[in-house]
Design an enzyme around this catalytic site. Sequence first.
Site, PDB file in Angstrom:
ATOM      1  CB  SER A  81      -0.955   0.013   1.196  1.00 57.47           C
ATOM      2  OG  SER A  81      -2.005  -0.909   0.997  1.00 57.47           O
ATOM      3  CE  LYS A 249      -1.334   4.105   2.649  1.00 59.18           C
ATOM      4  NZ  LYS A 249      -1.153   2.920   3.532  1.00 59.18           N
ATOM      5  CB  THR A 250       1.600   1.463   6.747  1.00 55.04           C
ATOM      6  OG1 THR A 250       0.187   1.610   6.513  1.00 55.04           O
ATOM      7  CG2 THR A 250       1.991   2.240   7.990  1.00 55.04           C
ATOM      8  N   GLY A 251       2.493  -0.133   4.355  1.00 53.95           N
ATOM      9  CA  GLY A 251       2.099  -1.164   3.406  1.00 53.95           C
ATOM     10  C   GLY A 251       2.231  -2.510   4.082  1.00 53.95           C
TER      11      GLY A 251
END
Length: 323
Positions: A81, A249-251
């Site tokens: 993501s 922003k994470t993923g």
Amino acid sequence: MTHRPGRRQILGGIAASVTVTVLTGGGRAFAQEVSPPGANLTDRLRALETEHSARLGVFAKNIANGRTVAYRAHELFPLCSTFKTIAVAAVLRDLDRDGTFLARRLHYTAKDTADSGYAPITGLPANLEAGMTVEELCAAAIQHSDNAAANLLLRELGGPDAVTRFCRSLGDRVTRLDRWEPALNSAEPGRPTDTTSPYALALTYARLTVGAALDPADRRRLTGWLLTNTTGSNRLRAGLPPTWTIGEKTGTGSYGTTNDAGVAWQADGRPIVVTVLSTKPTPDAPADEPLIAETARIVATALTQHPTTAAGDWPRDQQRPVA
């Protein structure tokens, strides 16, 4: 006249994969590795990999003093993501001119949200009934990692390949998006699709948040969403100093893939670009947020020791977080 860095300046401080190089200086990289700090960092990061049974990739740069940490920085990792920031940036730069496109309301179905695998905002009954504006979808994709919102934005852009093309337009020759949510998170070892490297992703995020890839209004809007992301409390935010302001922003994906990428502003307002990516050998391995947080602690210490004169990699008016 505002100074804008050349490609060589922005890309300064490259380090080889599977080693840590701590570099000091500004617009150009120094050839020698600083030791023992570099060697100690290598040992610590390798120890983290062993402890967590993971493959870890790191690229971080202190824009103020030029110090850089790189570990497996040019190896490929699943993007997951973290692509959503880039997709939103593409919408802001390529589809919106005067706010008209951001104000457009898109309607979608319950099937769109169900097929996406994760729709905490788009799946709300009120939003299913009334639809959401493009701007609301951008916010949902970044702040809540809403997969359906991301897929709807990809549809407007023309599909996942549009994200790849956008990266190429920024000078990022590595990051690529090939599939839609949630398939892009399969993260099989060795899969070349839907991947990036810590180095490539960090520099792309830097161009979008403290560089000149977006106009100032769009840069402020994008950075505001990153600053208010709700999914990263236990990753970079948990490991970086509490006095820093963090936009990230994470993923997350299969094979324990756990990512976080963004920009952190020190107490004096000067930025540090940081990307930490990780994956594991088994498909059902859970996300490992402590690994990201501990890596962030190590990186923060390395990048703030022995400060030198400001390097001037980005214009002064772009070195402060914006709401």
